[in-house]
Motif scaffolding. Structure first.
Motif, PDB file in Angstrom:
ATOM      1  N   LEU A  61     -58.908  15.262 -11.636  1.00  0.00           N
ATOM      2  CA  LEU A  61     -59.346  14.228 -10.706  1.00  0.00           C
ATOM      3  C   LEU A  61     -58.141  13.773  -9.883  1.00  0.00           C
ATOM      4  N   PRO A  62     -58.146  14.056  -8.558  1.00  0.00           N
ATOM      5  CA  PRO A  62     -57.028  13.611  -7.717  1.00  0.00           C
ATOM      6  C   PRO A  62     -56.997  12.091  -7.611  1.00  0.00           C
ATOM      7  N   ARG A  63     -55.791  11.529  -7.464  1.00  0.00           N
ATOM      8  CA  ARG A  63     -54.603  12.341  -7.459  1.00  0.00           C
ATOM      9  C   ARG A  63     -53.938  12.421  -8.836  1.00  0.00           C
ATOM     10  N   GLY A  64     -53.941  11.321  -9.575  1.00  0.00           N
ATOM     11  CA  GLY A  64     -53.172  11.251 -10.802  1.00  0.00           C
ATOM     12  C   GLY A  64     -53.586  12.202 -11.896  1.00  0.00           C
ATOM     13  N   GLY A  65     -54.842  12.639 -11.889  1.00  0.00           N
ATOM     14  CA  GLY A  65     -55.290  13.558 -12.918  1.00  0.00           C
ATOM     15  C   GLY A  65     -54.839  14.984 -12.723  1.00  0.00           C
ATOM     16  N   VAL A  66     -54.418  15.325 -11.512  1.00  0.00           N
ATOM     17  CA  VAL A  66     -54.060  16.720 -11.228  1.00  0.00           C
ATOM     18  C   VAL A  66     -52.796  17.161 -11.968  1.00  0.00           C
ATOM     19  N   PRO A  67     -51.709  16.366 -12.004  1.00  0.00           N
ATOM     20  CA  PRO A  67     -50.542  16.797 -12.789  1.00  0.00           C
ATOM     21  C   PRO A  67     -50.855  16.983 -14.274  1.00  0.00           C
ATOM     22  N   VAL A  68     -51.736  16.164 -14.817  1.00  0.00           N
ATOM     23  CA  VAL A  68     -52.136  16.314 -16.210  1.00  0.00           C
ATOM     24  C   VAL A  68     -52.943  17.600 -16.391  1.00  0.00           C
ATOM     25  N   ALA A  69     -53.918  17.811 -15.511  1.00  0.00           N
ATOM     26  CA  ALA A  69     -54.756  19.007 -15.576  1.00  0.00           C
ATOM     27  C   ALA A  69     -53.942  20.281 -15.362  1.00  0.00           C
ATOM     28  N   TYR A  70     -52.950  20.203 -14.506  1.00  0.00           N
ATOM     29  CA  TYR A  70     -52.081  21.360 -14.244  1.00  0.00           C
ATOM     30  C   TYR A  70     -51.422  21.841 -15.533  1.00  0.00           C
ATOM     31  N   GLU A  71     -50.912  20.907 -16.328  1.00  0.00           N
ATOM     32  CA  GLU A  71     -50.250  21.278 -17.577  1.00  0.00           C
ATOM     33  C   GLU A  71     -51.235  21.859 -18.578  1.00  0.00           C
ATOM     34  N   VAL A  72     -52.454  21.338 -18.602  1.00  0.00           N
ATOM     35  CA  VAL A  72     -53.488  21.878 -19.484  1.00  0.00           C
ATOM     36  C   VAL A  72     -53.816  23.317 -19.083  1.00  0.00           C
ATOM     37  N   ALA A  73     -54.049  23.524 -17.795  1.00  0.00           N
ATOM     38  CA  ALA A  73     -54.391  24.860 -17.304  1.00  0.00           C
ATOM     39  C   ALA A  73     -53.248  25.847 -17.524  1.00  0.00           C
ATOM     40  N   LYS A  74     -52.035  25.396 -17.271  1.00  0.00           N
ATOM     41  CA  LYS A  74     -50.867  26.275 -17.423  1.00  0.00           C
ATOM     42  C   LYS A  74     -50.672  26.691 -18.878  1.00  0.00           C
ATOM     43  N   ALA A  75     -50.762  25.722 -19.784  1.00  0.00           N
ATOM     44  CA  ALA A  75     -50.546  26.014 -21.199  1.00  0.00           C
ATOM     45  C   ALA A  75     -51.607  26.950 -21.767  1.00  0.00           C
ATOM     46  N   LEU A  76     -52.819  26.855 -21.258  1.00  0.00           N
ATOM     47  CA  LEU A  76     -53.934  27.628 -21.808  1.00  0.00           C
ATOM     48  C   LEU A  76     -54.283  28.863 -20.992  1.00  0.00           C
ATOM     49  N   ASN A  77     -53.531  29.094 -19.917  1.00  0.00           N
ATOM     50  CA  ASN A  77     -53.789  30.233 -19.039  1.00  0.00           C
ATOM     51  C   ASN A  77     -55.220  30.200 -18.506  1.00  0.00           C
TER      52      ASN A  77
END
Length: 226
Positions: A36-52
């Motif tokens: 959820l932009p904007r503040g949720g995107v940095p959190v979601a980015y780390e989730v997506a990155k860690a889990l591929n």
């Protein structure tokens, strides 16, 4: 007293901690992470990155009470979705005309952000996929409920709300609307999301664009799993 609750250093750390709760979903082509932009995107980015996993956004705008913008009287999302916090509206006696004025203003900002963040890239296909919907925290839940309404209309197979911090009663209420709610920290008293971060500085449009661009060029991009 809230000294016994450990705070997150920033959204990046919060996202990495949240990702640990979703390890069973790693590397699955049927799973999508939405921030959820904007503040949720940095959190979601780390989730997506860690889990591929692929990363995208779910655009929702909070309807702030005039003169007290941090207090949500509701939220809107794409597709004409409007969710009101009737407790706040009734308590403050907010007129329908005022709600409409705020909603129209926020709709223009929602449309601007859609163009700024997504550009010509179409929204992701949600149908029959497992969706992990991420924000940096939940207060009243109005914004998250609007996002859930938008996604429900697209018939996901399973919808999970994932946040680092929220009041326990808000998380409990959302369990009737999402298939699953994952919240790392439910402090009492809650007060505000920002109190539970050492660094809760505003996330900029440029940061959102950069994170989405980084995800698109990586192995866990939407294009890679289409």
């Amino acid at each position: 007293m809230r000294t016994h609750y450990a705070r997150f250093q920033n959204r990046t750390e919060a996202g990495k901690q949240l990702a640990a709760r979703f390890k069973p979903y790693a590397d699955r082509p049927d799973v999508l992470v939405l921030g959820l932009p904007r503040g949720g995107v940095p959190v979601a980015y780390e989730v997506a990155k860690a889990l591929n996993l692929p990363l995208d956004i779910c655009l929702v705008r909070k309807l702030g009470v005039p003169g007290h913008k941090e207090l949500a009287m509701g939220a809107i999302a794409s597709g004409g979705v409007r969710v009101l916090n009737y407790d706040v509206v009734g308590w403050l006696g907010i007129a329908g005309k005022v709600i409409d004025e705020v909603a129209n203003r926020e709709l223009r900002e929602l449309q601007r952000r859609d163009r700024a963040y997504r550009g010509d890239r179409p929204p992701p296909d949600i149908r029959d996929r497992i969706v992990i919907l991420v924000d940096d925290g939940i207060a009243t839940g109005a914004t998250m409920r609007a996002a859930i309404s938008v996604l429900d209309a697209q018939k996901p197979a399973y919808l999970i709300v994932g946040v680092p911090v929220a009041p326990s009663e808000t998380c409990d209420a959302l369990k009737s609307e999402a298939d699953e709610v994952v919240c790392l920290l439910t402090p009492e008293p809650f007060y505000a999301i920002g109190l539970w971060y050492e660094d809760f500085s505003q996330t900029t449009d440029e940061t959102v664009r950069k994170l989405l661009a980084d995800s698109t060029s990586s192995s866990y991009s939407p294009a890679a799993l289409a």
